[in-house]
Design an enzyme around this catalytic site. Structure first.
Site, mmCIF file in Angstrom:
data_model
loop_
_atom_site.group_PDB
_atom_site.id
_atom_site.type_symbol
_atom_site.label_atom_id
_atom_site.label_comp_id
_atom_site.label_asym_id
_atom_site.label_seq_id
_atom_site.Cartn_x
_atom_site.Cartn_y
_atom_site.Cartn_z
ATOM 1 N N GLY A 97 0.666 -1.327 -0.076
ATOM 2 C CA GLY A 97 -0.089 0.107 0.036
ATOM 3 C C GLY A 97 0.920 1.292 -0.015
ATOM 4 C CB ILE A 113 -0.827 -3.268 3.368
ATOM 5 C CG1 ILE A 113 -0.081 -2.654 4.612
ATOM 6 C CG2 ILE A 113 -2.302 -3.054 3.484
ATOM 7 C CD1 ILE A 113 -0.292 -1.074 4.178
ATOM 8 N N GLY A 142 -1.704 1.040 12.514
ATOM 9 C CA GLY A 142 -2.505 -0.272 12.534
ATOM 10 C C GLY A 142 -2.222 -1.187 13.691
ATOM 11 N NE ARG A 170 3.816 -5.333 25.087
ATOM 12 C CZ ARG A 170 4.259 -6.023 26.082
ATOM 13 N NH1 ARG A 170 5.075 -7.066 25.982
ATOM 14 N NH2 ARG A 170 3.775 -5.501 27.243
ATOM 15 C CG LEU A 181 2.823 -5.622 18.855
ATOM 16 C CD1 LEU A 181 1.799 -4.903 18.240
ATOM 17 C CD2 LEU A 181 2.367 -6.080 20.228
ATOM 18 C CG ASN A 182 6.472 -11.093 14.582
ATOM 19 O OD1 ASN A 182 7.753 -11.142 14.343
ATOM 20 N ND2 ASN A 182 5.670 -11.963 14.326
ATOM 21 C CD GLN A 222 5.930 -2.807 8.012
ATOM 22 O OE1 GLN A 222 5.637 -1.630 8.104
ATOM 23 N NE2 GLN A 222 5.851 -3.554 6.924
ATOM 24 C CE LYS A 235 6.518 4.982 21.657
ATOM 25 N NZ LYS A 235 7.069 6.162 22.322
ATOM 26 C CD GLU A 254 3.796 5.836 8.388
ATOM 27 O OE1 GLU A 254 2.988 6.455 7.220
ATOM 28 O OE2 GLU A 254 3.424 6.338 9.386
#
Lengths: 169, 729
Positions: B242, B468, B511, B615, B617-618, B625, B688, B692
């Site tokens: 996206g 996405i 997200g 934190r 998450l993965n 990312q 958080k 980006e």
């Protein structure tokens, strides 16, 4: 126009407009939607399939030119329940994010490894006598026809590297 | 039952750190991985129906004017053509993110070269494409505004701010800098082009599309068609990237729906890549002027950041270029401003990290240059100017780990080995340099809902949230698994369907935190239901590997659930929390480049980022990312540039042969590190956004490294050979 294709080991008959690209034939006529259309101009590599052992951009060739050809698509490399080692390595190393370029990456890498085994040099090859020892730079260069905007490139190289090691051992 | 939370106060419980399953934060593989690597994930253009027709959009070939006549007769007489659709409801532009209503519609007037004005529908793709290439359109051209440098601009009142006296301190400070930089237009270039397949069942429309924010997209599509949103269902279970380009409903969706209704058969419309460049939102080309004033010790006394962007007439979006400037560095005298030009060019909108993506790297270029003027190490200069609290606000930072990220990155990268003299390090024909930059991005929370159903077999998470490529399938599965004590394979996550509870959608790095919190709340409600059944407090309940442990007794979760599934919904809303602390994510970028002394070619040799995003998450998908963001930075620094013809405004390089994304060999080994952080102001998970942050500042690490290698300052991005070669030592 009628065309006979041998896809993933199966005889398939196609009756399509002569303007139909191999990619559109696979996706729209034969129900094989694993190959993706990212640009339709041979610029992104998402449509990469293996024809008679060589990787090609299936958007840049017409289906009717491939009568009798042997074609391997991502569907022929492995299924979700029976993934090929390269596919497993892509999952393990997160060699993708959105997944759209991934079938093309994996088809491309599959054929690329054969090219290297056959001694084909690349732009970054220093030693023409030792092609099949693939450095990370060699892998990156040979995979540079497959764009990934999520930019999983380092992970793609790691996944291919692991599958090379597995094959060697 | 719904557990609803309006976030007014910081989280005090940090419950995720007290769970037993041990799956949260791990680098678990994506549950959607096997489908993606085997080509079985169904993206929008995969959907096909036996009687489906194919539509191809026709673009306007003038930049401004009236459409005088669309002569459909010749095309409709071609073999295989079904109809030429010229419905006035066709979209002129895609909707901006979270518009929630139809964007500009109508094909009578042309606002930019590339605007869709008709849809040619055929029985086959080949026939439709051929017809679209031959549609005869006549125009009454009007004068167009094509060059943002040549038109009058406006200065919106809300976009200007100042404190103290910047002009004054620029005159009196011992060290000052006042320079102008330009960045070109950037394209999201998600690998999947925009695609929609529309089918009607009576009044009900089902659209298989490729969208990021389904609850808004449903309303935008319904409003565009003039129908009730209840009659619209959008499915986007897999989205091929996206980066902002699929935030709002776009022309192919409305065209497919109009054609399908008109013809009484399903219609699929896929944009060719060239159309994506010509029609979908891009990041506006931008001019930035930065002024800095400092005393001899390197303390900043003044910060000025002004910019010029543009958009089409009546588009509210203006790239928020200076979004991070107010809080990144301290200085008593400040002036921040923006001017906006109105021009006839493809719509400008959100591209990954709108604002900071170009604002931070240019500011970081200025910081590098200022450090050089001061004779200071660029790292020390930054460390010296990090504010204790957000300047000009009377609230604290929720958490600010910029200094830690800078120090951590510098140490791991080996910044102390950098030779500060430009051009001093050579290896054969290569000039070697190191550069660094801060990474900064605001953090947001959005309203989001999710449902979890717990049966004897396991749990099912459901929300219209999208994945996405960001890892939503993985992280929502992990959050539910952690709280419900289930291994990941016992949790199924269903996404991307407007029939499911409306999530936050994917955008603005919010997200994972927003959608994740709604899943967290649903799981907490289920924990309460389980605790009730065991007659204990939820806090005394341990859930692990399908077992519930309370008061030293172990029960199989499957037995507790029995025949009647437990069901719970989670609902998070942003409350008053933003008035109590200022939230952002911080990090650092370091890059080493080699510049060829004969050709001016720049190769990035290595790059490292340290990030603090609360934190994680993965660990695996978060790292991916960051790899993606840093690579966007490499592209921005070296190759990416949308070129517009100044005669008619068309996008000159509208494909991947000419708009140069980084390829595999352009991206070296990238190192990503995360700092341990919990941010209680963010949400109960204390996580958080990270989607980006990796791009914000990255390009500056590369261009600052080019300066260190060669002495050349890049003021006009990207750093192509022609901008380096004439100035090499």
């Amino acid at each position: 126009m009628k065309t006979s294709l041998r896809i993933n080991g199966e005889e398939r008959q196609l009756d399509a407009d002569v303007r139909t690209t191999l990619l559109d034939a696979l996706r729209q006529h034969l129900g094989l939607t694993g190959s993706k259309k990212g640009c339709d101009h041979g610029q992104c590599g998402a449509c990469t399939v293996i024809v008679n052992g060589r990787r090609i951009n299936s958007c840049l060739t017409l289906a009717c030119m491939h009568d009798g050809d042997e074609i391997t698509t991502i569907e022929g490399i492995g299924t979700p329940d029976n993934l090929a080692p390269l596919q497993k390595a892509f999952v393990e190393h997160d060699g993708f994010q959105c997944g759209f370029c991934t079938p093309g990456q994996i088809c491309s890498a599959t054929a690329m490894l054969e090219e290297a085994k056959a001694g084909w040099p690349s732009f970054v090859s220093d030693d023409l006598d030792d092609i099949d020892t693939l450095s990370d730079e060699e892998i990156a260069e040979r995979m540079s026809g497959n764009l990934c905007r999520c930019s999983a490139y380092p992970n793609i190289v790691a996944a291919i590297r692991e599958s090379v090691k597995e094959t060697a051992s | 039952m719904t557990l609803h939370l309006k976030l007014d106060n910081p989280d005090e419980e940090n419950r995720l750190d007290h769970m037993a399953q041990g799956v949260i934060g791990t680098g678990a593989n994506r549950p959607d991985g096997a489908l993606k690597v085997s080509g079985q994930a169904t993206y929008a253009a995969e959907w096909q129906r036996p009687d489906m027709a194919y539509g191809v959009l026709v673009r306007a070939t003038v930049p401004a004017g009236k459409v005088e006549k669309i002569d459909a007769s010749a095309v409709e007489a071609m073999p295989g053509i079904v109809k030429v659709i010229t419905d006035p409801k066709l979209l002129r532009v895609p909707a901006q993110g979270m518009a929630d209503a139809a964007p500009a519609q109508g094909n009578d007037e042309v606002l930019y070269f590339g605007q869709p004005i008709a849809l040619v529908v055929g029985d086959s793709f080949e026939a439709a494409r051929h017809g679209a290439n031959h549609l005869s359109v006549s125009y009454l051209p009007q004068e167009a505004r094509l060059d943002p440098d040549a038109v009058q601009t406006e200065r919106p009142e809300g976009k200007q701010s100042s404190q103290g006296d910047l002009d004054g301190v620029m005159k009196t400070a011992p060290v000052t800098l006042d320079e102008v930089w330009t960045t070109p237009g950037h394209n999201s270039s998600a690998m999947e082009p925009h695609a929609s397949m529309a089918e009607w069942d009576g009044d009900r429309l089902t659209l298989h599309g490729s969208y990021q924010m389904l609850k808004y997209n449903r309303n935008e599509l319904a409003d565009s068609l003039g129908i009730d949103p209840k009659n619209v269902r959008i499915l986007s279970p897999y989205v091929g990237g996206g980066f902002g380009s699929k935030l709002g409903i776009s022309p192919e969706a409305v065209a497919a729906a109009l054609a399908a209704r008109d013809l009484g058969r399903p219609v699929r419309v896929v944009m060719p890549r060239q159309q994506v460049f010509e029609t979908i939102t891009h990041r506006a080309q931008c001019r930035q002027r930065i002024r800095l004033a400092a005393d001899e010790t390197g303390k900043l006394l003044g910060i000025g950041h002004d910019n010029r962007v543009y958009n089409l007439p009546d588009e509210g979006f203006a790239e928020p270029v200076t979004q991070a400037t107010p809080f990144t560095y301290a200085a008593e005298n400040r002036a921040i401003g923006q001017e906006v030009a109105t021009i006839n060019r493809v719509i400008a909108g959100s591209v990954r990290a709108p604002g900071e993506a170009i604002g931070v790297p240019i500011f970081e270029n200025a910081m590098d240059e200022m450090a050089e003027k001061l004779g200071m190490d660029p790292l020390e200069f930054r460390l010296k100017n990090i504010p204790e609290t957000p300047p000009g606000q009377d609230i604290p930072f929720s958490s600010n780990m910029l200094a830690e990220a800078l120090r951590d990155g510098a140490e791991k990268f080996g910044w102390d080995k950098r030779n500060p003299t430009p051009g001093a390090v050579q290896e054969g024909e290569w000039l070697i340099g190191m550069g660094m930059a801060s990474a900064v991005r605001v953090n947001m929370l959005m309203e989001s809902k999710a449902r979890i159903t717990l049966t004897a077999e396991g749990a099912t998470v459901e929300t219209d949230m999208t994945d996405i490529g960001t890892g939503t399938y993985a992280i929502l599965t992990q959050i539910a698994g952690e709280l419900l004590g289930l291994p990941m394979e016992k949790v199924t996550t269903k996404l991307g369907d407007t029939d499911l509870p409306p999530g936050s959608g994917s955008g603005g790095s919010f997200g994972a935190a927003s959608s994740g919190t709604s899943v967290y709340l649903a799981a907490m409600e289920l924990r309460r239901q389980i605790a009730d059944k065991l007659d204990c407090d939820e806090a005394d309940l341990t859930l692990k590997d399908g077992q519930a442990i309370a008061a030293n007794k172990t029960h199989a979760l499957a037995d507790l659930v029995g025949e009647t599934p437990f069901e719970a919904e989670g609902h998070i809303e942003p409350g008053d929390i933003a008035s109590k602390a200022f939230q952002a994510t911080f990090g650092s970028h370091f890059a080493e480049v080699a510049v060829n002394r004969h050709t001016g070619e720049t190769r990035v040799r290595r790059m490292l980022g340290t990030f603090a995003c609360g934190r994680v998450l993965n660990e695996k998908t978060a790292r991916s990312q960051c790899l993606g963001g840093m690579t966007f930075g490499i592209g921005m620094a070296l190759t990416e540039e949308m070129l517009f013809d100044t005669r008619d405004g068309h996008v000159v390089n509208n494909d991947f042969a000419e708009y140069h994304l980084p390829v595999n060999l352009d991206v070296p080994k990238l190192e990503v590190h995360f700092l341990q952080e919990r941010d209680p102001y963010a949400n109960p998970m204390q996580a958080k956004g990270i989607g980006e942050l990796g791009i914000c500042g990255a390009a500056a690490a590369v261009t600052n490294a080019i300066h260190n290698a060669t002495g050349v300052r890049i003021r006009d991005y990207p750093a192509t050979l022609d901008k380096i070669l004439p100035y090499l030592p």
